[in-house]
Scaffold this active site. Structure first.
Site, PDB file in Angstrom:
ATOM      1  N   LYS A  62     -19.167  -7.861 -28.849  1.00 15.63           N
ATOM      2  CA  LYS A  62     -20.394  -8.356 -28.200  1.00 15.63           C
ATOM      3  C   LYS A  62     -20.492  -7.785 -26.784  1.00 15.63           C
ATOM      4  O   LYS A  62     -20.104  -6.638 -26.559  1.00 15.63           O
ATOM      5  CB  LYS A  62     -20.427  -9.885 -28.211  1.00 15.63           C
ATOM      6  CG  LYS A  62     -20.106 -10.464 -29.588  1.00 15.63           C
ATOM      7  CD  LYS A  62     -20.408 -11.912 -29.704  1.00 15.63           C
ATOM      8  CE  LYS A  62     -19.888 -12.425 -31.025  1.00 15.63           C
ATOM      9  NZ  LYS A  62     -20.454 -13.700 -31.405  1.00 15.63           N
ATOM     10  N   GLY A  81     -18.995 -18.391 -33.366  1.00 16.95           N
ATOM     11  CA  GLY A  81     -18.646 -18.797 -32.010  1.00 16.95           C
ATOM     12  C   GLY A  81     -18.547 -20.301 -31.815  1.00 16.95           C
ATOM     13  O   GLY A  81     -18.474 -20.791 -30.693  1.00 16.95           O
ATOM     14  N   SER A 115     -16.116 -17.590 -36.784  1.00 17.55           N
ATOM     15  CA  SER A 115     -14.891 -18.276 -36.361  1.00 17.55           C
ATOM     16  C   SER A 115     -13.698 -17.955 -37.260  1.00 17.55           C
ATOM     17  O   SER A 115     -12.876 -18.837 -37.547  1.00 17.55           O
ATOM     18  CB  SER A 115     -15.119 -19.792 -36.270  1.00 17.55           C
ATOM     19  OG  SER A 115     -16.111 -20.075 -35.303  1.00 17.55           O
TER      20      SER A 115
HETATM   21  C1  PEP Z   1     -19.578 -12.550 -34.796  1.00 16.88           C
HETATM   22  O1  PEP Z   1     -20.099 -12.502 -33.695  1.00 16.88           O
HETATM   23  O2  PEP Z   1     -19.883 -11.720 -35.645  1.00 16.88           O
HETATM   24  C2  PEP Z   1     -18.603 -13.614 -35.047  1.00 16.88           C
HETATM   25  C3  PEP Z   1     -18.204 -13.819 -36.269  1.00 16.88           C
HETATM   26  O3  PEP Z   1     -18.177 -14.330 -33.948  1.00 16.88           O
HETATM   27  P1  PEP Z   1     -16.966 -15.399 -33.938  1.00 16.88           P
HETATM   28  O4  PEP Z   1     -15.821 -14.803 -34.684  1.00 16.88           O
HETATM   29  O5  PEP Z   1     -16.679 -15.609 -32.488  1.00 16.88           O
HETATM   30  O6  PEP Z   1     -17.482 -16.635 -34.610  1.00 16.88           O
END
Ligand code: PEP
Length: 252
Positions: A11, A173, A213
């Site tokens: 990101k 997230g 996550s």
């Molecule tokens: C993502 O942004 O694609 C993602 C899965 O984020 P996270 O692993 O932080 O949930």
């Protein structure tokens, strides 16, 4: 049969110096590991240093977006040729944050996906329902619409290059992960749909990652499901050990 693929989605994190340090850590952790395809999807500004750092390693370079036009008056956008010049081989398309904050639609996802494929890049096309959609019992319907529209017009060899990331928006997230049963159910549904769109043989080869996550302690169980072929990792990809632990969890 399908080689698992674990991709980090950094990101809007990491300056060039920070990116160099993180990649050095990841490289040391996963050196020699060839049974899992590993990708680092870094911010545009890190692509050149990351490309240098990853040359000759077992980690592929990925971007987080691509524009569909070859060039022109598209302020703030980046073309396929610009990405390829820096050694990019994968590109995330239609992430829920792009859809939610930057007005991405199934139609723009489709144009970006086709442009990536035409240039020989491998798209990681993201789909997934919001919490409200899940609670309204619309998960299958939403994901099916995103897959049909996002992949409309793909033909022949396109399908071999495609990666899909199923990312329930409510799990991104948030620390909330889909249960293995919930994730597997949607992955199986996507694969059935791919069978209809691309044919059974192609559908059996397409990798479908889970994202939302995913952490070292839940990756192995999720990726052990029959239709889950790896992960798209946000938060846990920002630290070398946790990302590498997830990669190791994808070993079959
Ligand atoms: C993502 O942004 O694609 C993602 C899965 O984020 P996270 O692993 O932080 O949930």
């Amino acid at each position: 049969m399908r080689k698992p693929i674990v991709a980090g989605n950094w990101k809007m994190n990491k300056t060039r110096a920070e990116a160099t340090a993180l990649l050095a850590g990841i490289k040391a952790e996963v050196a020699g590991l060839s049974a899992v395809e590993i990708v680092a999807c870094v911010p545009f500004t890190d692509l050149d240093v990351a490309g240098q750092a990853l040359k000759g390693t077992n980690i592929a370079l990925g971007a987080q977006n691509i524009h569909w036009a070859e060039k022109g008056a598209f302020t703030g956008e980046i073309s396929a040729a610009m990405l390829k010049e820096l050694g990019v081989t994968y590109v995330i398309i239609g992430h829920s944050e792009r859809r939610q904050y930057f007005g991405e639609t199934d139609e723009s996802v489709n144009k970006r996906t086709k442009a990536a494929l035409a240039a020989g890049l491998q798209p990681i096309v993201c789909v997934g329902e919001t919490l409200a959609e899940r609670e309204a019992g619309q998960t299958t319907q939403v994901v099916e619409r995103q897959v049909r529209a996002g992949l409309a017009g793909l033909t022949g060899a396109d399908w071999d290059k495609l990666v899909i990331a199923y990312e329930p928006v409510w799990a991104i997230g948030t620390g909330k992960t889909a249960t293995t049963a919930q994730a597997q159910e949607v992955h199986a549904c996507i694969r059935r749909l791919l069978g209809e769109l691309a044919g059974a043989e192609a559908a059996a080869q397409i990798r479908i990652q889970y994202g939302g996550s995913m952490k070292p302690d839940n990756a192995k169980e999720l990726i052990s499901q029959p239709d889950i072929d790896g992960g798209l990792i946000g938060g846990a990809s920002l630290e070398a050990k946790s990302f590498a632990d997830i990669v190791r969890g994808a070993l079959r």
